[in-house]
Design an enzyme around this catalytic site. Structure first.
Site, PDB file in Angstrom:
ATOM      1  N   THR A   1      20.548-134.424  56.840  1.00  0.00           N
ATOM      2  CA  THR A   1      21.436-133.630  55.993  1.00  0.00           C
ATOM      3  C   THR A   1      22.695-133.208  56.750  1.00  0.00           C
ATOM      4  O   THR A   1      23.771-133.088  56.164  1.00  0.00           O
ATOM      5  CB  THR A   1      20.722-132.394  55.442  1.00  0.00           C
TER       6      THR A   1
ATOM      7  N   ARG B   1      22.503-125.904  67.364  1.00  0.00           N
ATOM      8  CA  ARG B   1      21.268-126.620  67.039  1.00  0.00           C
ATOM      9  C   ARG B   1      21.393-127.293  65.676  1.00  0.00           C
ATOM     10  O   ARG B   1      21.822-126.671  64.708  1.00  0.00           O
ATOM     11  CB  ARG B   1      20.091-125.655  67.029  1.00  0.00           C
ATOM     12  N   ILE B   2      21.037-128.560  65.605  1.00  0.00           N
ATOM     13  CA  ILE B   2      21.023-129.304  64.352  1.00  0.00           C
ATOM     14  C   ILE B   2      19.596-129.275  63.803  1.00  0.00           C
ATOM     15  O   ILE B   2      18.683-129.864  64.391  1.00  0.00           O
ATOM     16  CB  ILE B   2      21.506-130.753  64.542  1.00  0.00           C
TER      17      ILE B   2
ATOM     18  N   GLN C   1      26.543-133.958  55.638  1.00  0.00           N
ATOM     19  CA  GLN C   1      27.533-132.900  55.468  1.00  0.00           C
ATOM     20  C   GLN C   1      28.787-133.183  56.296  1.00  0.00           C
ATOM     21  O   GLN C   1      29.908-132.966  55.828  1.00  0.00           O
ATOM     22  CB  GLN C   1      26.923-131.560  55.852  1.00  0.00           C
TER      23      GLN C   1
ATOM     24  N   GLU D   1      32.328-126.359  56.987  1.00  0.00           N
ATOM     25  CA  GLU D   1      33.745-126.696  56.938  1.00  0.00           C
ATOM     26  C   GLU D   1      34.165-127.589  58.103  1.00  0.00           C
ATOM     27  O   GLU D   1      35.281-128.113  58.117  1.00  0.00           O
ATOM     28  CB  GLU D   1      34.596-125.422  56.956  1.00  0.00           C
TER      29      GLU D   1
END
Length: 239
Positions: free
Chosen positions: A134, A128-129, A138, A205
């Site tokens: 943002t 889920r975003i 990222q 990451e």
């Protein structure tokens, strides 16, 4: 405790407001205060998933407590403690990793060996975003770090004394705006109800992992030369 950045705090506030059914202006989020109990750090793509799950579970307990008061807030208010910890009980049976794929266009000057990456496209599946703005930032920043790793960043050590010869930003080269071309960022709308309370997976990451390898593979396709020691500097074209 590692302090979260502004984006992390904003996303946690969004989760709290959504879980409580109130506007973000009604949420006061305090993180990284030494007066608060000890908690985990924000590194390793763990911050949003762990803290977000704790917020949701605590909000559910708050709703339950308020229901016991007939939906009305008592005069002295309500304090609810909650938390979340440990891996998902479904982790042994299901894969819960984030995934990403990078596609790059690499150009190499046959006379100078200079390498350029004018275009790139990255696609991710990261659960889920919570905040699209943002999250894209990222992912984009992570890819730029991978590009910088592939073509620029190198620590040069003085073998006589063990010191680093390029220990400042004047001599340690990183990618700048002029080195970054057109980058397209997208992700799949993925729902995973088993990974945690919110279906969140780490994206910290994910943007950088694989980016340098994609550039190196593009360089190989362009030149037929396989470089395994980064960065891919112009001199390596003439080995």
């Amino acid at each position: 405790m590692q302090l979260p950045g502004g984006r992390e705090v904003k996303r946690q506030a969004q989760i709290a407001a959504d879980a409580l059914g109130v506007g973000m202006d009604a949420v006061e989020l305090r993180i990284g205060d030494s007066a608060l109990p000890q908690a985990g750090g924000a590194g390793g793509s763990t911050g949003l998933a762990s803290w977000g799950s704790a917020i949701v579970l605590t909000a559910r307990e708050l709703h339950r407590r308020l229901a016991a008061y007939g939906g009305q807030l008592p005069p002295d208010g309500v304090i609810v403690d909650g938390g979340a910890g440990g891996p998902s009980p479904h982790a042994e049976a299901y894969s819960m990793h984030s995934f990403g794929a990078h596609f790059v266009e690499v150009r190499v000057d046959a006379d100078t060996g200079e390498v350029r990456v004018p275009r790139a496209s990255s696609v991710y599946a990261a659960g889920r975003i919570v905040n699209a703005t943002t999250a894209r930032s990222q992912f984009l920043g992570g890819f730029c770090m991978g590009l910088s790793m592939a073509l620029h960043e190198e620590s040069v050590q003085d073998e006589r004394f063990g010191h680093y010869a390029n220990h400042d930003l004047a001599e340690y080269h990183i990618a700048t705006n002029a080195d970054v071309g057109e980058i397209d960022i997208s992700w799949l709308d993925e729902e995973d109800p088993l990974v945690n309370e919110l279906g969140l997976k780490g994206i910290g990451e994910l943007g950088i992992v694989g980016a340098a390898a994609a550039v190196a593979n593009g360089y190989w396709h362009a030149t037929g030369r396989r470089v395994r020691d980064l960065p891919i500097t112009p001199d390596k074209f003439f080995r």
